[in-house]
Write a protein that holds these residues in place. Structure first.
Motif, PDB file in Angstrom:
ATOM      1  N   THR A 198     -25.276  37.467 -93.276  1.00 21.42           N
ATOM      2  CA  THR A 198     -26.218  38.202 -94.028  1.00 21.42           C
ATOM      3  C   THR A 198     -26.257  39.803 -93.655  1.00 21.42           C
ATOM      4  N   VAL A 199     -26.332  40.610 -94.750  1.00 18.52           N
ATOM      5  CA  VAL A 199     -26.417  41.962 -94.490  1.00 18.52           C
ATOM      6  C   VAL A 199     -27.934  42.379 -95.053  1.00 18.52           C
ATOM      7  N   PHE A 200     -28.696  43.143 -94.451  1.00 14.04           N
ATOM      8  CA  PHE A 200     -30.052  43.684 -94.877  1.00 14.04           C
ATOM      9  C   PHE A 200     -29.747  45.079 -95.233  1.00 14.04           C
ATOM     10  N   CYS A 201     -29.952  45.537 -96.486  1.00 19.42           N
ATOM     11  CA  CYS A 201     -30.054  46.864 -96.717  1.00 19.42           C
ATOM     12  C   CYS A 201     -31.192  46.920 -97.532  1.00 19.42           C
ATOM     13  N   ALA A 202     -32.346  46.783 -96.750  1.00 17.95           N
ATOM     14  CA  ALA A 202     -33.709  46.724 -97.492  1.00 17.95           C
ATOM     15  C   ALA A 202     -34.538  48.171 -97.309  1.00 17.95           C
ATOM     16  N   GLY A 203     -33.948  49.362 -97.094  1.00 18.28           N
ATOM     17  CA  GLY A 203     -34.758  50.596 -97.342  1.00 18.28           C
ATOM     18  C   GLY A 203     -35.803  50.442 -96.671  1.00 18.28           C
ATOM     19  N   LEU A 204     -37.107  50.653 -97.554  1.00 21.70           N
ATOM     20  CA  LEU A 204     -38.375  50.748 -96.897  1.00 21.70           C
ATOM     21  C   LEU A 204     -38.879  49.656 -96.183  1.00 21.70           C
ATOM     22  N   MET A 205     -38.151  48.394 -96.179  1.00 20.08           N
ATOM     23  CA  MET A 205     -38.704  47.411 -95.541  1.00 20.08           C
ATOM     24  C   MET A 205     -37.782  47.057 -94.416  1.00 20.08           C
ATOM     25  N   SER A 206     -36.855  47.844 -94.059  1.00 23.01           N
ATOM     26  CA  SER A 206     -35.670  47.456 -93.125  1.00 23.01           C
ATOM     27  C   SER A 206     -36.234  47.215 -91.477  1.00 23.01           C
ATOM     28  N   ASP A 207     -37.315  47.776 -91.159  1.00 23.52           N
ATOM     29  CA  ASP A 207     -37.779  47.535 -89.851  1.00 23.52           C
ATOM     30  C   ASP A 207     -38.674  46.121 -89.967  1.00 23.52           C
ATOM     31  N   ARG A 208     -39.228  45.779 -91.120  1.00 20.64           N
ATOM     32  CA  ARG A 208     -39.877  44.409 -91.002  1.00 20.64           C
ATOM     33  C   ARG A 208     -38.900  43.252 -90.951  1.00 20.64           C
ATOM     34  N   LEU A 209     -37.835  43.312 -91.786  1.00 19.28           N
ATOM     35  CA  LEU A 209     -37.044  42.373 -91.711  1.00 19.28           C
ATOM     36  C   LEU A 209     -36.219  42.292 -90.779  1.00 19.28           C
ATOM     37  N   ALA A 210     -35.653  43.417 -89.907  1.00 20.98           N
ATOM     38  CA  ALA A 210     -35.101  43.388 -88.701  1.00 20.98           C
ATOM     39  C   ALA A 210     -35.912  42.599 -87.749  1.00 20.98           C
ATOM     40  N   ARG A 211     -37.158  42.921 -87.739  1.00 21.51           N
ATOM     41  CA  ARG A 211     -37.966  42.092 -86.817  1.00 21.51           C
ATOM     42  C   ARG A 211     -38.009  40.705 -86.879  1.00 21.51           C
ATOM     43  N   ILE A 212     -38.238  40.231 -88.072  1.00 19.48           N
ATOM     44  CA  ILE A 212     -38.276  38.948 -88.529  1.00 19.48           C
ATOM     45  C   ILE A 212     -37.077  38.266 -88.123  1.00 19.48           C
ATOM     46  N   PHE A 213     -35.839  38.659 -88.018  1.00 19.38           N
ATOM     47  CA  PHE A 213     -34.538  38.137 -88.060  1.00 19.38           C
ATOM     48  C   PHE A 213     -34.095  38.152 -86.660  1.00 19.38           C
TER      49      PHE A 213
END
Length: 405
Positions: A198-213
């Motif tokens: 999975t690649v996360f290109c989440a922009g404004l939410m990138s830090d939150r998703l990085a920590r979740i995973f």
């Protein structure tokens, strides 16, 4: 039963769609899904920027921004030509209006030259001959800078991705999930999805998703709203080039510039003020959760302390059109307050370190089965294809670049 894919991409902005296209090129038989929380792609940073095809003048030699921007400009132009997307290589003039700015301009010239960027020094007479409505004592000409509608480009890329068998699940938000020894489980608003990578290109939410995973994420996104105005009452031939001020090294962003638009006319902007909501494009948009997270982050207060004068200037200009206007009139005195009409705002997803340092370069973080695009501010739209190449290489272990560049 969960849906299963070889690859999932979270985020349907231009970097996410470019990543999907690159994966298709390398693995045409693979199943690939893009999860986009909005009802169409490119709704946020991709569709709300100034639309500039950057040449790479400003970036530190050897940085990812410098490398990817130079290649990305060529890739962007090639894609537009192949798919009938309008663009215009109109050139950019970076104008100095004082002796102090000339000194800074000379340093910028040296940086651009070190990056192998086509750049030309102009004296005041030469600059005024090119742009008689612009005040300057000297200027830099970047002839290969251009403009494009990145939102339209992203839609064309998405159509190409889907025509090749890719899946885009719109109006689908990733809520949570986890990484297993063999795959990534994604909990979304429309059911669970399992993906090998999975690649996360989440922009404004990138830090939150990085920590979740569970990805290393020693930074936080601080959202800055960039406010623009559309010019009215001005002649179509006001300027032929994009007009930028010489950047102030004491300020973290490039300053208010005058940009031609493909559909005619011009915009001025952006400034940079703290957004009260990560995706809050209006001054009245407020999220208590987003504000609390910003204010609880030590890096925000350290950033504010380092840039207090700049922050105060940007905020007062946001509150008073006359102060905003003064930034423009330094290089274009013919523009008046009556010429400034409302135009859409954008939000810059800026990664900030705990010590208050703005993370200037592109930033990536990786786990065994995930790759997170943590910081991709301007010129990310220009550099979308090289960023995608880098992401895929890292995800698949195809080169030996640092995994957290």
């Amino acid at each position: 039963m969960n849906e299963s894919y070889d690859f999932a991409i979270v985020g349907g902005g231009i970097v996410g769609i470019a990543t999907g296209l690159r994966l298709q090129e390398l693995h045409p038989a693979s199943t690939i899904v893009v999860l986009e929380k909005e009802d169409r792609v490119g709704r946020h940073q991709t569709g709300r920027n100034s639309g500039v095809i950057h040449a790479g003048v400003y970036y530190a030699p050897g940085s990812l921004k410098a490398r990817f921007c130079r290649q990305g400009k060529a890739d962007t132009i090639r894609f537009c030509k192949e798919h009938g997307i309008d663009f215009d290589i109109c050139g950019k003039l970076i104008v100095a209006t004082s002796a102090d700015e000339v000194t800074r301009m000379d340093r910028l010239y040296e940086r651009a030259s070190a990056n192998g960027i086509e750049i030309e020094k102009l004296n005041g007479d030469e600059a005024r001959a090119l742009e008689p409505n612009i005040n300057s004592v000297a200027a830099l000409l970047s002839p290969s800078t251009g403009i494009v509608d990145y939102g339209a480009m992203c839609i064309a890329m998405a159509e190409l991705f889907e025509s090749r068998g890719g899946t885009i699940k719109r109006s689908t938000t990733v809520i949570s999930g986890c990484e297993t020894p063999h795959s990534v489980n994604l909990e979304t608003t429309h059911g669970d999805i399992e993906a090998g990578k999975t690649v996360f290109c989440a922009g404004l939410m990138s830090d939150r998703l990085a920590r979740i995973f569970g990805a290393p994420a020693d930074f936080q996104i601080v959202p800055f709203r960039g406010e623009y105005f559309r010019l009215i009452n001005q002649p179509e031939g006001l300027v032929r080039h994009l007009i930028y001020p010489v950047p102030d090294p004491e300020r973290p962003f490039l300053g208010v510039h005058l940009t031609r638009k493909l559909d005619g006319g011009f915009t001025v902007g952006p400034n940079a003020v703290l957004a009260m909501k990560r995706e809050g494009y209006s001054k009245l948009d407020i999220s208590p959760k987003d504000l609390a997270q910003t204010f609880a982050y030590p890096g925000f207060w350290r950033l504010l302390g380092k840039n207090f004068s700049s922050a105060t200037s940007e905020l007062t200009a946001s509150m008073a059109k006359g102060l905003y206007l003064k930034k423009v009139q330094r290089y274009c005195s013919s523009i008046t307050a009556n010429d400034l009409a409302p135009y859409r705002s954008g939000i810059r997803a800026q990664a900030v370190a705990r010590d208050g340092t703005i993370i200037d370069d592109f930033l990536f973080s990786q786990t065994r089965h995930t790759l997170h695009v943590c910081n991709a501010p301007s010129p990310a739209a220009t550099a979308a294809f090289p960023i995608a190449q880098h992401v895929v290489n890292q995800l698949l272990g195809l080169d030996n670049l640092d995994k957290t560049a």
